[in-house]
Design an enzyme around this catalytic site. Sequence first.
Site, mmCIF file in Angstrom:
data_model
loop_
_atom_site.group_PDB
_atom_site.id
_atom_site.type_symbol
_atom_site.label_atom_id
_atom_site.label_comp_id
_atom_site.label_asym_id
_atom_site.label_seq_id
_atom_site.Cartn_x
_atom_site.Cartn_y
_atom_site.Cartn_z
ATOM 1 N N HIS A 103 0.577 -0.910 0.081
ATOM 2 C CA HIS A 103 -0.178 0.005 -0.072
ATOM 3 C C HIS A 103 0.801 0.863 0.145
ATOM 4 O O HIS A 103 0.870 1.736 -1.099
ATOM 5 C CB HIS A 103 -1.130 0.435 1.060
ATOM 6 N N HIS A 122 -1.134 1.921 8.301
ATOM 7 C CA HIS A 122 -2.544 1.615 7.791
ATOM 8 C C HIS A 122 -3.111 0.513 7.909
ATOM 9 O O HIS A 122 -4.643 0.142 7.415
ATOM 10 C CB HIS A 122 -2.915 2.407 5.889
#
Lengths: 173, 839
Positions: A103, A122
């Site tokens: 990501h 995250h």
Amino acid sequence: MSHCDRLVDVGRRQFLRGGAFTAAGAAAAVTLPQEAKAQVAMARVEYPANHLANIADLTENEPFDVAYPDEDAPGVLLKLGTRVEGGAGPDGDIVGFSTVCPHKGFPLMYSAEDRTLNCPGHYSRFDCEAGGQQVWGQATQNLPQYTLRVDDKGDIYAEGLDELLYGRLSNVL
Amino acid sequence: MAYKRQIDRLPIIPADATKHNVVCHYCIVGCGYHAYSWPVNKQGGTEPSANVFGIDLSEQQYAETDAWYSPSMYNIVKQDGKDVHIVIKPDHECVVNSGLGSVRGARMAEMSYSQARSTQQQRLTDPLVWRYGQMQPTSWDDALDLVARVTARVVAEKGEDALFVSAFDHGGAGGGYENTWGTGKLYFGAMKVKNIRIHNRPAYNSEVHATRDMGVGELNNCYEDAELADTIMVVGANPLETQTNYFLNHWVPNLRGSSLGKKQEQLAEEPHDRGRIVIVDPRRTVTVAACEAEAGKENVLHLQIKSGTDLALFNALFTEIAEKGWVDQAFIDASTTSEAGEGDGSDPAHPAVLTSFAAAREGNRMSIEEAAEITGLSPDDIRKAASWIAEPKEGGARRRAMLAYEKGLIWGNDNYRTNGALVNIALATGNVGRPGGGVVRLGGHQEGYARPGDAHVGRPAAYVDKLLIEGQGGVHHIWGCDHYKTTLNAAEFKRVYKQRTDKVKDAMNAVPYGDRAAMVDAIVAAIDDGGLFAVDVDIVPTKIGEACHVVLPAATSGEMNLTSMNGERRMRLTERYMDPPGRAMPDCLIAARIANHMQRFLDEMGHADMSAQFDGFDWQTEEDAFMDGYHATAHGGEHVTYERLRAMGTNGFQEPATGFEDGKIVGTQRLYTDGKFGTEDGKARFMHAAWRGLQAPGKQEQRENYEFLINNGRANQVWQSAYLDVENDFVMDRWPFPFIEMHPDDMAKVGVKEGDLVEVHNDAGSTQAMVYPTPSARPGETFMLFGYPTGVQGNVVSAGTNELIIPNYKQTWGNIRKIADAPASVAHLSFKSKEYSAI
């Protein structure tokens, strides 16, 4: 997260060897005439076959730090103790993954409790027993997994990847 | 094995690539992106001079780099008929997302129509008509001719109430100011259609009538307020999954304490600490887990209420805050009415009385013990929540609390009063129009509403789906809606809708297609016999589209220029960066062409007076529709043009616009900063919102008669009803079926294992889901993915709504039984916990 620095160093020397080989190849290509360059360009990157560890170095459910295809691409080897799809070795239970979150590039942490790699950035989670499938998260890829070969002596080699690594537009730089 | 793309390198964006402004067209957050495109026979290089980043790409880039993109951000699309490479990557300079891309938005490129790379080949390319017993491609003129002839005849002969419409009203894909205006001008300008409903609900109503009636527009703060708040209270929402980058980029810094510097700088006169959060949700979500990981459990209060009891909790908090004297009396005196309201709340158009603070305090009085009994919470937790929201800070400074809510409240029990009771707390504590405050819905899609007045629709608005089931309406126009996946009472709706539309299909089958007059006669005769002629405008084939007689292909965001605003009213223009598939057109132009054709037939039929209403649809571009609509009619719209928006990039401005200075549109960071609210006298209203149990008809009985709560909502990877995701290998590999989260004890009770398919059933209908073991779930309380094509949760949602026809999806109870062992397509799936915990 446990570490085994000595073996990581051994691993690093291996990638340096592979990396140097790749760099030399690239340098040679530049000196060739342009039309010849077009002819030798390959459709896919050439992955080095890098020795990462021996089975004897692995302890079940303990992450073994490695890097592949070069030292800037950290990863992990795991002996899961149960056969999984895509697993290597005599028991079909050895897997290897990139530990850079696809990501945003944060380092993934291994949870021995449920055998997942977890991102503190995250909160993405990847299942090491399911081919690196993102259990939950923000990455738009499942986790890049190594193509592993284990020889008669128990030496473990990585020979490829199945997804693009974070932070590079070519898996082999 | 998990799905892998086997991509080992990507083309590099050259230094001279074309760059367009893009706002993600999925959720309300509206993250900024850029689309880079370049000719298909060119590529950039790793040397700094040869790529758009100006850096050496032969080196590894590190975390959060701007100089990387994932395979999902790349594709080959057409521009002006030619193939080009495209990369759509998050914009690091956009204040909304600061370079973050979610698992949805970061797939925009991959979710684009590409003939070269075979993505989204499901997209509609041509108008389709029912011809010789199946849907067949045809020309725009032919399809529009049929639509307009039937519609004009039915409207002329039976009146406008015989034309039923389902239409988006939002921003982003399948919406935006251009397209809401185009459809709005057709149905509310040229006609006065009242049997109209919105994409996710069976009537044309606000999801938040209450807050608006109280004078408080629902998007009243700015995203920075989440960084400045002392306490965030979030109700019925799961922002990590459904407003992802708002949560990651603006809530998390506050919970981590990394926005302390910003607090001290902007609000220097008071003490500050890291933010705390109160989460009201019957389900332990990944949002709860992330908040605990960031803020520590001691700063997270998860109020795990019994489903549907929010109103009792809010009234107890309101009562406690008032009794403790933690109210902002100066604000109440200056900005809210002192006059007690009249009536008893029995008027269905206004199911609660708007009133003064004193009267609301009296009318809503609820003891903490009573609320604890109703909600299942501990009295201490309710007291703690009141203290976190309103107890003055050290030195007496007012605590800044931001109150946020979404579908758990909106699609929850007693929408109107519950919404009002939450706004009561914000008004009592002075948390509207001030930094670190706001009482806001979090939103689903972006917004993008510009339409002529809708007063003729009435209030309560018509329950359109119910009327369709009852046999009303002759023609149905559908714009970007799929009732088959996203309505309530869906099983019954589908059963009747199929019967009614089949009747028209059978009639069409009996007539040569080329005999237009005979075809229209046959269709109208079938309508007279209870049939329904259905026209579907969409970008992809839909489930309801299978019942339709004409399907018209629309363009989506990026295939047309499109404007919208996000959850802090930030308006941007997504520039057209690729061609629409085939002959697809922007919705606004489709609406205009329908209007043109209808005008022609009304003239032919001799209805000159009706025909004149269809003037003003000569738009040739979406910009024409924008200028006719938003620019000419929106509050502040006169300051806004495409050229100005292009120059404002992905940061745009916050609506409403108030001027144009130094080459920039001047916006409005927060609403109501002057203490004047959206009522005639400028004073906000409190609401007398007494608790009345499960309000919607049939819900209490359903709770008593069935074993499991079938709570429902969204999943991180899936956008909306999966209308694009259904063709995305990455998503469908993870969720071949909708999951239903069940506690292991419940699984044992039903006799199922992970991945098994189960039937969920009750008095409303039945559907299927895949079992996902969830030890953190409460026994007896399941959670099912909503609106999914391979298992429609709406099948088991009963028809009961509130007085204003707001559906009550969340309070659904049913029984569960095994259908089958886990199918092969789920054998490779991970069933581990979705929750992150700090290791």
